[in-house]
Scaffold this active site. Structure first.
Site, PDB file in Angstrom:
ATOM      1  N   HIS A 242      -2.845   8.692  -7.007  1.00  0.00           N
ATOM      2  CA  HIS A 242      -3.228   9.959  -6.385  1.00  0.00           C
ATOM      3  C   HIS A 242      -2.015  10.807  -5.985  1.00  0.00           C
ATOM      4  CE1 HIS A 242      -7.304   8.458  -6.345  1.00  0.00           C
ATOM      5  NE2 HIS A 242      -7.016   7.466  -5.531  1.00  0.00           N
TER       6      HIS A 242
HETATM    7  O1  RIB Z   1      -7.829   9.993  -1.446  1.00  0.00           O
HETATM    8  C1  RIB Z   1      -6.510   9.603  -1.767  1.00  0.00           C
HETATM    9  C2  RIB Z   1      -5.588   9.962  -0.649  1.00  0.00           C
HETATM   10  O2  RIB Z   1      -5.943   9.241   0.522  1.00  0.00           O
HETATM   11  C3  RIB Z   1      -4.117   9.580  -0.928  1.00  0.00           C
HETATM   12  O3  RIB Z   1      -3.274  10.501  -0.309  1.00  0.00           O
HETATM   13  C4  RIB Z   1      -3.988   8.231  -0.280  1.00  0.00           C
HETATM   14  O4  RIB Z   1      -2.644   7.964   0.154  1.00  0.00           O
HETATM   15  C5  RIB Z   1      -4.879   8.380   0.913  1.00  0.00           C
HETATM   16  O5  RIB Z   1      -4.123   9.013   1.935  1.00  0.00           O
END
Ligand code: RIB
Ligand code: CA
Length: 307
Positions: A242
């Site tokens: 992500h």
């Molecule tokens: O949904 C993914 C996000 O949520 C990313 O930033 C992960 O690190 C969590 O913070």
């Protein structure tokens, strides 16, 4: 072709395994000059996210980059419980050193204000990897500084796919939906990198093993981080990267497809909180909706094995 001048960036983060991979990617990329890191509670509490930011910089020998602790809680609702996904230390037990430098005394928003007022308008980009509380507070409390931000590139939200917290809510926007609503509706130059695209960038065990086999320090550490990412989620063949997608977009926007969408953020009930709705009443935001997944993974590996 002379190299373009490195882009001055701030990383706002809640490390977090995938944050850590994004931070190591940024540290390996001469295209960025990292002015500092601001931390926020999210994946785990503020003390741990701030400590982890310091640990990553100690590992990379980059204690020259200052860390500023930010919001311990969302703007106006209780903070989320720590995510088990990132382990008790928030970083999956990765073998990182202790911080060799304490975070600065100046609070995150005060430092962001000072930086933005001192630098030429439009020359500082904010790469946001966690809940948007710090950025929202900057916009609300110091609009004259916030308006000088070049661009905010934020991992958050989900448009057409299912959320990872509620049916339509993604963790970063769900954790502080009021902050997300402030940032989205601000009209500041914002590129949102939602789950729709980050789920297309998937690290496999083979990818991790190839990084490890290079023996290059940053690559080997990312391989360790990926291994713990696999351990905390059983029977998964691959893990979505992500937060690294924020840095990858900044490095190679041509590998992503953007859509201009008019978005609003729900600040409603628990499950719906943070959900994005497309509609005429929304604020125009650039949203990354697809990516050349293998090309950005190749770019990630190339950067991590260059130093
Ligand atoms: O949904 C993914 C996000 O949520 C990313 O930033 C992960 O690190 C969590 O913070
Ligand atoms: Ca994060």
């Amino acid at each position: 072709m002379p190299h373009a001048k490195p882009r001055l960036i701030v990383i706002d983060t809640d490390p977090g395994i995938d944050d850590a991979i994004g931070i190591l990617l940024a540290l390996a990329s001469p295209e960025f000059t990292i002015a500092g890191m601001t931390t926020v509670a999210g994946n785990i509490g503020i003390e741990t996210t701030t400590r982890n930011a310091g640990r990553l910089l100690a590992f990379a020998g980059r204690e020259d980059i200052p860390v500023f602790a930010g919001a311990a809680t969302p703007l106006s609702r209780p903070g989320p419980e720590p995510l088990n996904l990132h382990g008790k230390d928030g970083i999956g037990g990765a073998d990182l050193p202790d911080p060799t430098k304490q975070p600065e005394n100046q609070p995150a928003v005060a430092w962001l204000t000072e930086l933005l007022l001192n630098e030429s308008a439009g020359t500082v980009d904010v790469l946001a990897l966690g809940p948007l509380t710090n950025i929202a507070r900057l916009i609300l409390e110091k609009p004259e500084a916030a308006n000088r931000i070049g661009r905010i590139i934020a991992m958050g939200g989900v448009v057409h796919e299912a959320g990872n917290v509620g049916p339509r809510s993604e963790f970063n926007l769900w954790a502080d939906p009021e902050a997300a609503a402030v940032v989205v509706s601000s009209g500041l130059p914002l590129v949102l990198v939602p789950l729709d695209v980050t789920r297309q960038v998937r690290a496999t065990r083979d990818f991790a093993e190839a990084l490890s086999a290079t023996g290059m320090p940053l690559a080997a550490m990312v391989a360790d981080l990926l291994e713990s990412y696999f351990e905390t989620t059983t029977h998964r063949e691959s893990r979505p990267l992500h937060d690294p997608c924020v840095m990858l977009f900044a490095l190679a926007p041509e590998l992503f497809r953007l859509e201009d969408l008019r978005l609003t953020v729900s600040t409603g009930s628990t499950e719906e909180a943070g959900a994005l709705t497309i509609g005429e009443k929304g604020t125009l935001v650039q949203v990354a909706m697809s990516v050349d997944g293998s090309a950005v993974l190749d770019l990630l590996a190339a950067k991590l094995t260059a130093i």
